[in-house]
Design an enzyme around this catalytic site. Structure first.
Site, PDB file in Angstrom:
ATOM      1  N   GLY A  57       0.845  -1.196   0.000  1.00  0.00           N
ATOM      2  CA  GLY A  57       0.000   0.000   0.000  1.00  0.00           C
ATOM      3  C   GLY A  57       0.872   1.234   0.000  1.00  0.00           C
ATOM      4  O   GLY A  57       2.073   1.154   0.290  1.00  0.00           O
ATOM      5  N   HIS A 171       7.500  -7.336  -4.346  1.00  0.00           N
ATOM      6  CA  HIS A 171       6.189  -7.788  -4.830  1.00  0.00           C
ATOM      7  C   HIS A 171       6.305  -9.120  -5.571  1.00  0.00           C
ATOM      8  O   HIS A 171       6.626  -9.126  -6.753  1.00  0.00           O
ATOM      9  CB  HIS A 171       5.599  -6.760  -5.796  1.00  0.00           C
ATOM     10  CG  HIS A 171       5.106  -5.522  -5.123  1.00  0.00           C
ATOM     11  ND1 HIS A 171       3.910  -5.474  -4.469  1.00  0.00           N
ATOM     12  CD2 HIS A 171       5.659  -4.299  -4.999  1.00  0.00           C
ATOM     13  CE1 HIS A 171       3.727  -4.269  -3.964  1.00  0.00           C
ATOM     14  NE2 HIS A 171       4.780  -3.525  -4.266  1.00  0.00           N
ATOM     15  N   GLU A 173       3.943 -10.834  -6.622  1.00  0.00           N
ATOM     16  CA  GLU A 173       2.792 -10.988  -7.533  1.00  0.00           C
ATOM     17  C   GLU A 173       3.008 -10.371  -8.904  1.00  0.00           C
ATOM     18  O   GLU A 173       2.247 -10.644  -9.825  1.00  0.00           O
ATOM     19  CB  GLU A 173       1.528 -10.392  -6.878  1.00  0.00           C
ATOM     20  CG  GLU A 173       1.491  -8.867  -6.740  1.00  0.00           C
ATOM     21  CD  GLU A 173       2.214  -8.335  -5.499  1.00  0.00           C
ATOM     22  OE1 GLU A 173       3.098  -9.037  -4.966  1.00  0.00           O
ATOM     23  OE2 GLU A 173       1.913  -7.191  -5.090  1.00  0.00           O
ATOM     24  N   SER A 225     -26.335 -10.284 -23.703  1.00  0.00           N
ATOM     25  CA  SER A 225     -25.836  -9.369 -24.726  1.00  0.00           C
ATOM     26  C   SER A 225     -25.097 -10.134 -25.812  1.00  0.00           C
ATOM     27  O   SER A 225     -24.716  -9.561 -26.817  1.00  0.00           O
ATOM     28  CB  SER A 225     -24.862  -8.384 -24.070  1.00  0.00           C
ATOM     29  OG  SER A 225     -23.736  -9.110 -23.584  1.00  0.00           O
ATOM     30  N   GLY A 226     -24.860 -11.440 -25.549  1.00  0.00           N
ATOM     31  CA  GLY A 226     -24.039 -12.194 -26.489  1.00  0.00           C
ATOM     32  C   GLY A 226     -22.568 -12.097 -26.139  1.00  0.00           C
ATOM     33  O   GLY A 226     -21.735 -12.725 -26.767  1.00  0.00           O
ATOM     34  N   GLY A 227     -22.257 -11.326 -25.113  1.00  0.00           N
ATOM     35  CA  GLY A 227     -20.873 -11.227 -24.642  1.00  0.00           C
ATOM     36  C   GLY A 227     -20.533 -12.430 -23.767  1.00  0.00           C
ATOM     37  O   GLY A 227     -21.414 -13.227 -23.422  1.00  0.00           O
ATOM     38  N   SER A 230     -22.473 -12.821 -20.038  1.00  0.00           N
ATOM     39  CA  SER A 230     -23.871 -13.263 -20.023  1.00  0.00           C
ATOM     40  C   SER A 230     -24.014 -14.633 -20.683  1.00  0.00           C
ATOM     41  O   SER A 230     -24.856 -15.433 -20.287  1.00  0.00           O
ATOM     42  CB  SER A 230     -24.793 -12.230 -20.671  1.00  0.00           C
ATOM     43  OG  SER A 230     -24.405 -11.929 -21.979  1.00  0.00           O
ATOM     44  N   THR A 231     -23.172 -14.931 -21.667  1.00  0.00           N
ATOM     45  CA  THR A 231     -23.285 -16.227 -22.337  1.00  0.00           C
ATOM     46  C   THR A 231     -22.879 -17.364 -21.404  1.00  0.00           C
ATOM     47  O   THR A 231     -23.542 -18.408 -21.347  1.00  0.00           O
ATOM     48  CB  THR A 231     -22.420 -16.247 -23.614  1.00  0.00           C
ATOM     49  OG1 THR A 231     -22.821 -15.143 -24.428  1.00  0.00           O
ATOM     50  CG2 THR A 231     -22.607 -17.529 -24.382  1.00  0.00           C
TER      51      THR A 231
END
Ligand code: XMP
Length: 513
Positions: A57, A171, A173, A225-227, A230-231
């Site tokens: 941080g 770091h 990561e 949406s077809g994205g 959502s698919t």
């Protein structure tokens, strides 16, 4: 969701890399969550908690208002890995000595490992790391031994095996740290003793089970949406409850060339119970003459709700509304207050749940985008849908600067389709986070044959990004750009000039409106 999978909690102290920590943990098939450092941890009392990671941080432990953990936190029997600020906070609380420093050291460094057991097991010495520290540790707390140092700092990694508390001043990561994944893996498997059973298969199994139990015999609707998000949500629901789910697909008249028909075909071939609604006229009538981008978004958002509600009514008494919300949308953290959320009012389906009195199911709310794509693959969803670039809810409305007309939409659709087909055939599409054409309200002079022309300008945007929060413009080879430009100017009537957008985000945004 009553899933007793192993959990690593990442306490966020505001590092820009906190989300990367989560991704590195997930890559080891271990489930983790990011929570603000001051979260009430008692809600995890029943969780199968295996370890804490304290993020870095920007603060100094000496600041008056620096983010702190109560002393009691460090009485835990759960293993801790402190990274940068996380390490300093742990050292301070455990009785170590820290010295305030005016300057922050930030960048590449080399650690020499004096003791590789257990945290740095298998890490070469010397090892390149990405360092970041303001204050420095002058003496480690009692019970801690030093694992590694750099030329400038004697305590680059610390361990207290009895307490299972570990810390690194760099770091692990980020990709600039060699063997960083190994360090995280050592912490997870050899210190927290996780089993690494958070896999795509196990996720599908437990989520399908959860959806079955939650939804039972009720009906669920889903706006698609077809994205990819959502698919994949539709794919999971289909597996869990079959035709009790209805996927509603609204054509707002602002979709790309042939998109409405193509999405319908793909969904039908997946056997998904789809209700397509063509409301183009309704949207375009309301948008006529509107120029202000935020007004366009509001109109589209409100009209979407009206159309969706109407469609949902015709499905009849649904109890649940499913949404393809992803983890980055729900992380409550100190780090990710990205500018996009406030600069543009992203509409998506915000407002729907309150208005419709439906219960929400969000089967993807624990996942990152790459995990959703892996899930989609496993569910055997059409790779074309899984690999699609993100497409904003307001669609082409925010890619036509100024007012929207059917003619303008057609010009933009044709130009965009050429751009996409060239990116796909040259293998560029999958290297890019998002690419699209924009129609500018700018006419300029050109010549075609012997004729003087005075026509439209198309801008091409292509960006690389991991999350859409920041982005760089994609270095598409110039011969490919040349062909795209030639084809658009020759094939799209009404365009005589093509520009390539070379702005980064920030300060520019990805979309032009
Ligand atoms: P910006 O333009 O803010 O875009 O850099 C970041 C990401 O968000 C998408 N975007 C939107 N998505 N409704 C959406 O659903 C919106 O109003 C909207 N505006 C931008 C954009 O496509 C990019 O992926």
């Amino acid at each position: 969701m009553a899933r007793q999978h192993e959990l690593i909690l990442i306490l966020d102290f505001g590092s820009q890399y906190t989300q990367l920590i989560a991704r590195r943990v997930r890559e080891q098939n271990v489930y983790c969550e990011i929570v603000p450092y001051n979260t009430d941890l008692s809600k995890y009392a029943d969780a199968n908690l295996k370890g804490y990671i304290l993020s870095g941080g920007p603060s100094s432990v000496f600041d008056d208002d620096s983010p702190m953990l109560p002393d009691s936190f460090f009485e835990t029997k759960t293993p801790i890995l402190g990274i940068c600020y996380g390490l300093q906070l742990m050292a301070l609380k455990m009785g170590g000595k820290l010295v305030a420093s005016e300057n922050r050291e930030y960048g590449p460094a080399v650690i020499n490992i004096s003791d590789e057991d257990i945290l740095l097991k298998g890490v070469s010495s010397p090892n390149n790391v990405w360092m970041s520290h303001g204050d420095s540790l002058d003496a480690p707390p009692n019970g801690f031994r030093t694992l590694a140092s750099t030329a400038d700092i004697p305590f680059a990694a610390l361990a207290n095996d009895d307490r299972k508390f570990y810390g690194v001043q760099f770091h692990p990561e980020v990709n600039h740290t060699d063997n960083g994944a190994k360090i995280i893996k050592n912490f997870l498997f050899d210190i927290c003793h996780v089993s690494g059973d958070w896999t795509t298969e196990s996720f599908i199994e437990s989520t399908v089970q959860m959806l079955k139990e939650t939804i039972g015999d009720e009906k669920v609707i889903l706006g698609i949406s077809g994205g990819v998000d959502s698919t994949v949500t539709a794919g999971l629901l289909q597996k869990a409850v079959g035709d009790k789910m209805t996927a509603i697909f609204v054509n707002n008249g602002l979709l790309r060339k042939n998109e409405y028909e193509e999405v319908i075909d793909s969904y039908k071939s997946m056997g998904i119970n789809l209700k397509p609604v063509d409301a183009s006229e309704q949207f375009l009538t309301k948008l006529a003459g509107v120029v202000d981008p935020e007004k366009k978004r509001k109109i589209i958002g409100n009209t979407f709700i009206e159309v969706f509600e109407e469609a949902a009514k015709s499905v009849g008494d649904a109890t649940f509304l499913a949404q393809g919300t992803l983890y980055p949308d729900v992380i409550e953290s100190v780090s990710f207050k990205g500018p996009s959320a406030t600069i543009k009012s992203h509409h998506n389906v915000g407002g729907l749940p309150e208005e419709m009195n439906l219960k929400i199911v969000e089967p993807l709310r624990e996942l990152f985008k790459d995990e959703v794509r892996a899930l989609g693959k496993m569910l055997e969803i059409d790779p074309l849908l899984i690999g699609r670039h993100p497409f904003p809810g307001p669609g082409l409305a925010v890619r036509i600067l100024g007012d929207i007309t059917v003619d303008k939409l057609n010009v933009l659709r044709d130009a965009d389709a050429i751009y996409m087909s060239e990116l796909k055939s040259t293998g560029q599409y999958d290297k890019i986070w998002q690419a699209f054409a924009i129609l500018l309200p700018v006419q300029s002079v050109g010549v075609m044959g012997d004729e003087r022309t005075y026509e439209n300008t198309i801008a091409l945007r292509a960006v690389t990004s991991t999350d859409g929060m920041t982005a760089d413009w994609a270095r598409i080879p110039d011969d490919i750009l040349a062909r795209i430009s030639n084809r658009i100017i020759n094939e799209v009537k009404g365009v005589n000039r093509v520009c390539y957008d070379i702005s980064t985000k920030p300060p520019a945004t990805i979309e032009w409106e």
